[in-house]
Design a protein around this motif. Structure first.
Motif, PDB file in Angstrom:
ATOM      1  N   CYS A 141       0.870  -1.175   0.000  1.00 27.98           N
ATOM      2  CA  CYS A 141       0.000   0.000   0.000  1.00 27.98           C
ATOM      3  C   CYS A 141       0.912   1.232   0.000  1.00 27.98           C
ATOM      4  N   ILE A 142       0.429   2.326  -0.615  1.00 28.68           N
ATOM      5  CA  ILE A 142       1.248   3.549  -0.667  1.00 28.68           C
ATOM      6  C   ILE A 142       0.516   4.664   0.072  1.00 28.68           C
ATOM      7  N   LYS A 143       1.253   5.347   0.939  1.00 26.55           N
ATOM      8  CA  LYS A 143       0.678   6.465   1.683  1.00 26.55           C
ATOM      9  C   LYS A 143       1.270   7.759   1.138  1.00 26.55           C
ATOM     10  N   ILE A 144       0.414   8.659   0.694  1.00 27.80           N
ATOM     11  CA  ILE A 144       0.958   9.954   0.295  1.00 27.80           C
ATOM     12  C   ILE A 144       0.295  11.050   1.122  1.00 27.80           C
ATOM     13  N   GLY A 145       1.048  12.104   1.352  1.00 31.06           N
ATOM     14  CA  GLY A 145       0.545  13.145   2.241  1.00 31.06           C
ATOM     15  C   GLY A 145       0.778  14.526   1.661  1.00 31.06           C
ATOM     16  N   TYR A 146       0.772  15.514   2.546  1.00 28.79           N
ATOM     17  CA  TYR A 146       0.926  16.899   2.088  1.00 28.79           C
ATOM     18  C   TYR A 146       2.192  17.133   1.251  1.00 28.79           C
ATOM     19  N   PRO A 147       3.343  16.582   1.623  1.00 31.79           N
ATOM     20  CA  PRO A 147       4.539  16.914   0.836  1.00 31.79           C
ATOM     21  C   PRO A 147       4.342  16.663  -0.661  1.00 31.79           C
ATOM     22  N   LEU A 148       3.900  15.458  -1.027  1.00 32.26           N
ATOM     23  CA  LEU A 148       3.781  15.141  -2.462  1.00 32.26           C
ATOM     24  C   LEU A 148       2.571  15.817  -3.104  1.00 32.26           C
ATOM     25  N   VAL A 149       1.454  15.877  -2.395  1.00 37.96           N
ATOM     26  CA  VAL A 149       0.252  16.486  -2.989  1.00 37.96           C
ATOM     27  C   VAL A 149       0.450  17.997  -3.170  1.00 37.96           C
ATOM     28  N   LEU A 150       1.103  18.650  -2.223  1.00 40.21           N
ATOM     29  CA  LEU A 150       1.337  20.092  -2.372  1.00 40.21           C
ATOM     30  C   LEU A 150       2.384  20.380  -3.451  1.00 40.21           C
ATOM     31  N   ALA A 151       3.300  19.444  -3.631  1.00 44.42           N
ATOM     32  CA  ALA A 151       4.312  19.630  -4.679  1.00 44.42           C
ATOM     33  C   ALA A 151       3.737  19.345  -6.068  1.00 44.42           C
ATOM     34  N   THR A 152       2.610  18.615  -6.118  1.00 53.78           N
ATOM     35  CA  THR A 152       2.010  18.267  -7.415  1.00 53.78           C
ATOM     36  C   THR A 152       0.543  18.712  -7.398  1.00 53.78           C
ATOM     37  N   ASP A 153      -0.367  17.778  -7.310  1.00 60.00           N
ATOM     38  CA  ASP A 153      -1.797  18.066  -7.154  1.00 60.00           C
ATOM     39  C   ASP A 153      -2.469  16.777  -6.708  1.00 60.00           C
ATOM     40  N   LEU A 154      -3.754  16.867  -6.346  1.00 60.06           N
ATOM     41  CA  LEU A 154      -4.432  15.680  -5.809  1.00 60.06           C
ATOM     42  C   LEU A 154      -4.529  14.551  -6.840  1.00 60.06           C
ATOM     43  N   GLY A 155      -4.492  14.916  -8.126  1.00 57.98           N
ATOM     44  CA  GLY A 155      -4.541  13.913  -9.192  1.00 57.98           C
ATOM     45  C   GLY A 155      -3.369  12.933  -9.141  1.00 57.98           C
ATOM     46  N   ILE A 156      -2.323  13.273  -8.391  1.00 55.61           N
ATOM     47  CA  ILE A 156      -1.174  12.365  -8.261  1.00 55.61           C
ATOM     48  C   ILE A 156      -1.623  11.025  -7.673  1.00 55.61           C
ATOM     49  N   VAL A 157      -2.677  11.061  -6.870  1.00 57.38           N
ATOM     50  CA  VAL A 157      -3.188   9.820  -6.261  1.00 57.38           C
ATOM     51  C   VAL A 157      -3.596   8.852  -7.368  1.00 57.38           C
ATOM     52  N   LYS A 158      -4.360   9.358  -8.324  1.00 55.49           N
ATOM     53  CA  LYS A 158      -4.841   8.494  -9.412  1.00 55.49           C
ATOM     54  C   LYS A 158      -3.675   8.052 -10.290  1.00 55.49           C
ATOM     55  N   ARG A 159      -2.760   8.977 -10.551  1.00 55.89           N
ATOM     56  CA  ARG A 159      -1.630   8.616 -11.429  1.00 55.89           C
ATOM     57  C   ARG A 159      -0.784   7.506 -10.796  1.00 55.89           C
ATOM     58  N   ILE A 160      -0.588   7.562  -9.484  1.00 53.66           N
ATOM     59  CA  ILE A 160       0.188   6.497  -8.815  1.00 53.66           C
ATOM     60  C   ILE A 160      -0.612   5.195  -8.783  1.00 53.66           C
ATOM     61  N   LYS A 161      -1.905   5.311  -8.530  1.00 54.81           N
ATOM     62  CA  LYS A 161      -2.739   4.093  -8.545  1.00 54.81           C
ATOM     63  C   LYS A 161      -2.693   3.437  -9.926  1.00 54.81           C
ATOM     64  N   ASP A 162      -2.825   4.252 -10.980  1.00 53.39           N
ATOM     65  CA  ASP A 162      -2.820   3.713 -12.338  1.00 53.39           C
ATOM     66  C   ASP A 162      -1.495   3.029 -12.671  1.00 53.39           C
ATOM     67  N   LYS A 163      -0.395   3.621 -12.223  1.00 49.31           N
ATOM     68  CA  LYS A 163       0.930   3.062 -12.551  1.00 49.31           C
ATOM     69  C   LYS A 163       1.229   1.796 -11.766  1.00 49.31           C
ATOM     70  N   THR A 164       0.725   1.706 -10.520  1.00 48.59           N
ATOM     71  CA  THR A 164       1.149   0.598  -9.649  1.00 48.59           C
ATOM     72  C   THR A 164       0.053  -0.429  -9.375  1.00 48.59           C
ATOM     73  N   GLY A 165      -1.199  -0.018  -9.515  1.00 50.35           N
ATOM     74  CA  GLY A 165      -2.304  -0.909  -9.139  1.00 50.35           C
ATOM     75  C   GLY A 165      -2.422  -1.096  -7.636  1.00 50.35           C
ATOM     76  N   LYS A 166      -1.729  -0.257  -6.864  1.00 54.37           N
ATOM     77  CA  LYS A 166      -1.761  -0.393  -5.397  1.00 54.37           C
ATOM     78  C   LYS A 166      -2.821   0.519  -4.794  1.00 54.37           C
ATOM     79  N   GLU A 167      -3.250   0.147  -3.586  1.00 57.85           N
ATOM     80  CA  GLU A 167      -4.104   1.055  -2.821  1.00 57.85           C
ATOM     81  C   GLU A 167      -3.288   2.285  -2.433  1.00 57.85           C
ATOM     82  N   VAL A 168      -3.906   3.449  -2.537  1.00 57.94           N
ATOM     83  CA  VAL A 168      -3.238   4.678  -2.100  1.00 57.94           C
ATOM     84  C   VAL A 168      -4.084   5.332  -0.998  1.00 57.94           C
ATOM     85  N   ILE A 169      -3.421   5.576   0.123  1.00 58.21           N
ATOM     86  CA  ILE A 169      -4.084   6.203   1.274  1.00 58.21           C
ATOM     87  C   ILE A 169      -3.582   7.643   1.384  1.00 58.21           C
ATOM     88  N   CYS A 170      -4.497   8.581   1.572  1.00 60.29           N
ATOM     89  CA  CYS A 170      -4.080   9.976   1.749  1.00 60.29           C
ATOM     90  C   CYS A 170      -3.924  10.316   3.223  1.00 60.29           C
TER      91      CYS A 170
END
Ligand code: O7E
Length: 219
Positions: free
Chosen positions: A29-58
């Motif tokens: 499972c992948i956990k992403i938080g403010y550092p990555l979302v603020l450096a990119t945008d909330l859509g990064i969650v979907k892009r990581i899910k699409d690339k890895t097929g893993k659950e992503v927790i915010c």
């Protein structure tokens, strides 16, 4: 055997995608938080899910009044498989998030959204104000039936106590690796429903894939 959750606190999308792809064989499972979302945008969650097929927790450690928590949860769970909130704000604030998750789950019962609540944090300062109330927060987690709690790998005795109090909730536990938590002690407490969170010890390693593999094997 607990599962491995990667804390992907890097500040660059290219690096985030590269590390999540390289390590995905060993990470549950992948956990992403403010550092990555603020450096990119909330859509990064979907892009990581699409690339890895893993659950992503915010990991936004949401800690506001119920109506604001509700808005944050709606936006976040539109992309993420789960959301992390603070428990110290009280049951109404946490319930507001759980209600949003329930709405999503009615629409898509096959991919239930998870609400995970922080009890006691892993850093030294958490002993000042959080630790004295953490047992009650863990009890609230059990009463509310949140899906999971966050409890510290830096204090295995507290981890054990909080897990027992929170009853049916799974535990996600940070503090192994860069924060010096003792994995052997942590493994005496956690079970197959729980997660060990590792961030810097994987993503700052010169070979993140090898490091993720090592942690997976240790688990
Ligand atoms: O120390 P690291 O690099 O292995 O990363 C640990 C991650 O867990 C990092 O994202 C940090 O923000 C988070 N974390 C803690 O370190 N301590 C806590 O008490 C709580 C969290 C956390 O993630 O809370 C939600 C799970």
């Amino acid at each position: 055997m607990p599962k491995l959750m990667l804390a992907l606190d890097v500040l660059d999308e290219f690096e985030a995608i590269k590390i999540s792809e390289e390590t995905s064989e060993y990470v549950d499972c992948i956990k992403i938080g403010y550092p990555l979302v603020l450096a990119t945008d909330l859509g990064i969650v979907k892009r990581i899910k699409d690339k890895t097929g893993k659950e992503v927790i915010c990991d936004f450690k949401v800690a506001d009044i119920p109506s604001t928590n509700e808005k944050i949860a709606k936006l976040t769970l539109n992309y993420a498989d789960g959301i992390i909130c603070q428990g110290f704000v009280g049951p109404d604030s946490v319930k507001a998030i759980m209600d949003v998750a329930k709405e999503y789950n009615k629409k898509d019962p096959k991919n239930p959204k998870k609400v995970i609540m922080v009890t006691e944090m892993s850093h030294g300062g958490a002993t000042s104000f959080m630790q004295p109330i953490a047992n009650e927060i863990a009890k609230m987690a059990g009463d509310l039936k949140v899906n999971g709690i966050v409890a510290p790998s830096t204090r295995p005795a507290r981890l054990k106590e909080l897990k027992e109090i929170a009853n049916n909730a799974f535990v996600i536990s940070p503090g192994v690796g860069a924060q010096g938590g003792d994995l052997k002690e942590v493994l005496k407490v956690l079970d197959e429903n729980d997660y060990v969170i590792v961030g810097r010890a994987i993503y700052l390693n010169e070979n993140p894939k090898e490091s993720a593999k090592k942690y997976k094997e240790l688990l």
